[in-house]
Write an enzyme that holds these catalytic residues in place. Structure first.
Site, PDB file in Angstrom:
ATOM      1  NE  ARG A 116      51.297  28.824  41.056  1.00  0.00           N
ATOM      2  CZ  ARG A 116      51.140  28.678  39.739  1.00  0.00           C
ATOM      3  NH1 ARG A 116      51.016  29.745  38.973  1.00  0.00           N
ATOM      4  NH2 ARG A 116      51.115  27.476  39.197  1.00  0.00           N
ATOM      5  N   GLY A 131      50.002  38.543  34.960  1.00  0.00           N
ATOM      6  CA  GLY A 131      51.337  38.514  34.373  1.00  0.00           C
ATOM      7  C   GLY A 131      52.257  39.636  34.800  1.00  0.00           C
ATOM      8  CB  THR A 135      54.841  32.181  38.412  1.00  0.00           C
ATOM      9  OG1 THR A 135      53.702  32.875  38.893  1.00  0.00           O
ATOM     10  CG2 THR A 135      54.681  30.692  38.722  1.00  0.00           C
ATOM     11  CD  GLN A 182      49.352  26.686  45.085  1.00  0.00           C
ATOM     12  OE1 GLN A 182      49.594  27.453  44.161  1.00  0.00           O
ATOM     13  NE2 GLN A 182      48.206  26.023  45.195  1.00  0.00           N
ATOM     14  CD  GLU A 296      47.921  30.685  35.319  1.00  0.00           C
ATOM     15  OE1 GLU A 296      48.813  29.913  35.730  1.00  0.00           O
ATOM     16  OE2 GLU A 296      48.076  31.910  35.187  1.00  0.00           O
ATOM     17  NE  ARG A 310      45.289  36.556  36.804  1.00  0.00           N
ATOM     18  CZ  ARG A 310      46.111  35.701  36.168  1.00  0.00           C
ATOM     19  NH1 ARG A 310      45.728  35.156  35.025  1.00  0.00           N
ATOM     20  NH2 ARG A 310      47.282  35.392  36.655  1.00  0.00           N
ATOM     21  CG  HIS A 821      25.535  67.030  17.937  1.00  0.00           C
ATOM     22  ND1 HIS A 821      24.625  68.055  18.002  1.00  0.00           N
ATOM     23  CD2 HIS A 821      25.078  66.083  18.793  1.00  0.00           C
ATOM     24  CE1 HIS A 821      23.667  67.745  18.863  1.00  0.00           C
ATOM     25  NE2 HIS A 821      23.928  66.554  19.359  1.00  0.00           N
TER      26      HIS A 821
END
Length: 865
Positions: A116, A131, A135, A182, A296, A310, A821
């Site tokens: 990622r 995005g 990834t 990961q 996620e 995030r 106004h």
């Protein structure tokens, strides 16, 4: 470990410059008890710099990219593709490949990985970059991982990422890419969790979406997910999708789709218990990170794993409070026709001027009306008053009040006094208006004279004292009585003439060409300037090419230029304190940026004949007088007609005498603002010369008291200024709600009407009449190009827009009320106008034919031709 690679457990959550936003967030997640994060490592920005930034070819290509316009999509697409090809073709150093290989061995030989992007401008509180980079899932083997690391580096220059940076003012060179690798979780289900409702912004509602298998199709928008809303550990709503296909890991690497067994297609991806457990997990993450999160997740036999979190950057901030009590706020900007984000100096000076507690959120101001609407003693009167001005605010408040559990009713004595709800005396002394105007003018002249000798810390005491004088003028009982008399007369005429004659909006015609309206006079005065310019072809040709604000002195070299310069300067002497968003003292005034006037002036030169100002004013006055005669004659024919006509005549006289004065208090205020601003900028220039500030306009990022302290100490927090500039850019992208609760729920309100033609856009009728024409959607007054007969469609207007009204045939705005106004001036110019049309600038296309019904309050979109 080397500087090029860090294990996730060793990542410093504050080290965004080293590991990027995504990896920093994962590092923070690993420190939260009970949160599972798949094991892995980060290829740091140091590796990116070493491998990528040493290329001269890349440096040259980035320079060419920087010079492109953010709207040049073809150019951005081509240059970005070139940069990606170069980065993907770079050889990775052997020592870096070796380090990556060793870390993969620690994860387990043959372990599938997710690779990622983690950019330094990603997953930030003010810019999520969600995005924008890439990834890759189920990547197997050291060679494949290394290849996908390069692809992540290259994704820093996708078209969407480049455009996003350009539009958010982020330098391409200032952003670097780290990459997270990961262990791949092979999930039974996956999805996203928002710890605040992304639709309503309610912080107490968690929103969960879930699919079977991998979450990739959900994130990319290609799958319909199960959807849940969870409030207080209870599922408030659910919608279960039909699941015909699921995305799973392919044995050889990558992902593939496979059909879902028929027996499982209608089943939920999560049990109710799992939904509540996930929402609780989200609350734990949110509490630790201090901000609502977009998370996620994936679920396997071991439970929930968090693969990314995030900040949600699209939520409108909640005003700060001293306790946890439920509160409801209304927007100041929607009542002032200025919903743009303001800078700290502008916010603080406006609050000094208003002289009442206000709450800041998202660069806007809100008033806490909790006690007013919670008390039966004040609720009805306040809702009636606000409803006449802005029905959408009233509807938003009523929506909150309908929820019995949110705002309990207070005892009658708990309510606050609501100024202006009680009827004002209807009769006024006409001679008081010129006296009030003269008093304001003399006060402004005295300020301009006296402030010249004041500087340093003493200037701030001087301005605070003068603001007290300004407030005395703004809230003078005689001045307030004149304004309220005008409002009450307008409401009385609208109500009675509809009741007696069946005529809506009759009072609008009666306000054409009234005396003392400094805002409408401003539009007519620019027509007089156009009369001078029009007969000077060399000047007209020059003005069409002007880009620099120093053009006034250049006029002297042209034939007739001196006369043109004198006419423009005389106009600026009277109206140069005006600008778009003028309640914000930091906004550039016409006197400071006279080029802002040129599109309006040149349009007047092109579209009007000599003497148009006097002719238009006389035509409006004649129409008003004719309408008055017609109304009175029709009333006299009714039972008890003489009494009705006499009473209407008194109200018409009050209306025409007093409604123009409505514009003068604000004119006096912004006149003072320009004087304050010039004096404060002079202090800024002294701080620049002393090396304290980089530029004088940095003072706009300081609140009034902070600027006073900077002047006193010759010291300023440069990091504070940098941070506030970034916050302002983020605030500019937010849309402020009309009504906001302490739960963060943003309410825009709705028109609950069933009397509209099919497809019509509802709004508030503020100036009677019906007109058809070409819509001109204008977001920036400087780019306006209206021809006579065009209908102006915009987000909001303030007095600075009035010169545009001269050419327009009608007006549609997203923000506004009956006595703001824009509405007052539209009525005086005789323009059918509908305000408060939610989303008008998006729903109406520039150039589209529309019909504006300013009597019944709606806009129809007409077919072409």
């Amino acid at each position: 470990m080397s500087a090029d690679v860090l294990r996730l457990e060793d990542v410093d959550p504050a080290g965004i410059s080293d590991v990027g936003g995504k990896a920093a967030q994962l590092g923070a997640l690993l420190r939260i008890e009970g949160v599972r994060v798949p094991a892995g490592f980060c290829v740091t920005t140091a590796a990116y710099r070493r491998v990528v930034e040493g290329s001269r070819e890349l440096e040259a290509r980035v320079d060419r990219l920087r010079r492109l316009d953010p709207e040049d999509r073809d150019g951005i697409r081509a240059r970005s593709a070139e940069l990606r090809r170069v980065i993907e073709g770079i050889d990775m150093p052997e020592d870096l490949v070796g380090t990556i290989t060793r870390e993969l061995t620690e994860l387990g030989d043959g372990t599938a990985c997710a690779v990622r992007s983690s950019a330094t401008a990603e997953d930030l509180p003010t810019a999520s970059f969600a995005g924008q980079q890439d990834t890759y899932l189920n990547v197997v083997g050291a060679a494949a991982v290394a290849d996908h690391v390069r692809r992540c580096w290259a994704s820093l220059f996708t078209e969407r990422a480049v455009t996003y940076r350009m539009r958010n003012g982020i330098d391409h060179r200032a952003v670097r890419m780290a990459v997270v690798v990961q262990r791949m979780v092979v999930p039974e289900a996956a999805g996203v969790l928002f710890t605040a409702d992304p639709v309503t912004s309610d912080r107490r509602v968690a929103s969960i979406e879930a699919v079977l298998g991998l979450g990739e199709p959900l994130v990319s928008g290609t799958a319909t997910a199960d959807a849940y809303r969870v409030r207080d550990d209870r599922i408030a709503s659910r919608a279960i999708a039909t699941k015909e296909r699921a995305t799973v890991a392919h044995p050889g690497g990558g992902t593939t789709e496979q059909p879902v067994a028929a027996a499982q297609q209608e089943l939920p991806a999560l049990t109710d218990e799992q939904v509540v457990e996930l929402a609780r997990l989200g609350r734990r993450i949110e509490a630790h990170l201090g901000h609502p999160q977009d998370i996620e997740w994936c679920l396997d036999a071991d439970g929930f794993h968090i693969v990314q979190s995030r900040p949600i950057t699209t939520l409108f901030p909640v005003p700060g409070a001293d306790d946890d009590a439920n509160r409801v706020y209304i927007s100041v900007g929607h009542q002032q026709m200025m919903t743009d984000a303001m800078r700290p100096l502008g916010l603080s000076v406006w609050q000094l001027t208003a002289g009442r507690p206000m709450h800041e959120a998202g660069g806007r101001l809100f008033v806490d009306v909790t006690h007013i609407v919670a008390s039966p003693a004040t609720r009805a009167g306040f809702l009636d008053l606000i409803g006449r001005s802005d029905p959408l605010i009233r509807d938003g408040l009523e929506t909150v009040l309908d929820r019995d559990d949110f705002l309990p009713s207070l005892p009658d004595e708990a309510g606050e006094v609501v100024a202006g709800v009680a009827p004002a005396p209807m009769d006024i002394d006409p001679t008081v208006i010129p006296e009030l105007i003269a008093r304001t003018r003399a006060s402004v002249e005295a300020l301009a004279r006296d402030i010249r000798t004041v500087q340093g810390e003493a200037l701030f005491d001087f301005i605070v004292e003068d603001i007290q004088q300004l407030r005395r003028l703004l809230f003078d009982p005689q001045s307030t009585q004149v304004i309220m008399a005008a409002m009450q007369a307008s409401w009385w005429l609208d109500d009675r003439l509809q009741e007696w004659l069946g005529e809506k909006g009759a009072a609008d015609t009666l306000t054409l060409s009234v005396p003392h309206n400094v805002t409408s006079e401003m539009g007519f005065a620019l027509l007089d300037v156009a009369d001078v310019i029009r007969r000077l072809p060399e000047v007209v040709a020059f003005l069409r090419t002007v880009e620099d604000d120093g053009f006034l002195d250049e006029l002297l070299a042209l034939q007739g230029g001196a006369a043109a310069r004198d006419a423009i300067c005389a106009y600026l002497d009277t109206y140069g304190m005006r600008c778009v968003g003028e309640i914000d003292i930091t906004r550039p005034r016409w006197a400071e940026r006279p080029t802002a006037l040129l599109p309006l002036l040149l349009a007047d030169v092109e579209h009007f004949d000599h003497g148009a100002a006097a002719r238009l004013f006389e035509e409006g006055r004649d129409r008003a007088q004719a309408k008055e005669r017609e109304v009175l004659e029709r009333l006299r024919s009714l039972p008890d007609g003489d009494s009705k006509a006499d009473e209407a005549k008194r109200k018409i006289d009050v209306l025409r005498t007093s409604i123009g004065y409505r514009e003068h208090p604000k004119y006096g205020m912004v006149s003072r603002y320009l004087i304050y601003k010039r004096a404060l900028l002079a202090e800024g220039e002294r701080l620049v010369r002393a090396g304290v500030l980089a530029e004088a306009e940095d003072i706009f990022e300081l609140r009034f008291d902070e600027l006073r302290e900077a002047v006193r100490t010759s010291c300023v927090d440069h990091e504070l200024i940098r941070r506030r500039k970034a916050e302002h850019r983020a605030n500019e992208a937010l849309t402020p709600p009309r009504v906001l609760t302490s739960d963060g729920e943003a309410l825009t309100g709705a028109y609950r009407r069933d009397d509209l033609p099919p497809g019509a856009l509802a709004g508030l009728a503020v100036s009677a009449g019906t007109v058809e024409g070409r819509a001109r959607v204008v977001l920036d007054m400087a780019t306006a190009d209206l021809a006579p007969g065009d209908i102006l469609v915009t987000r909001h207007t303030d007095p600075s827009w009035s010169p545009l009204f001269v050419a327009a045939a009608g007006l549609v705005t997203e923000v506004g009320g009956l006595m703001t106004h824009g509405a007052v001036v539209a009525r005086e110019y005789g323009l059918p106008a509908v305000v408060g049309v939610e989303g008008a600038t998006h729903l109406i296309e520039d150039g589209q034919r529309i019909r504006v019904d300013g009597t019944d309050g709606y806009v129809e979109l007409l077919p072409a031709g």
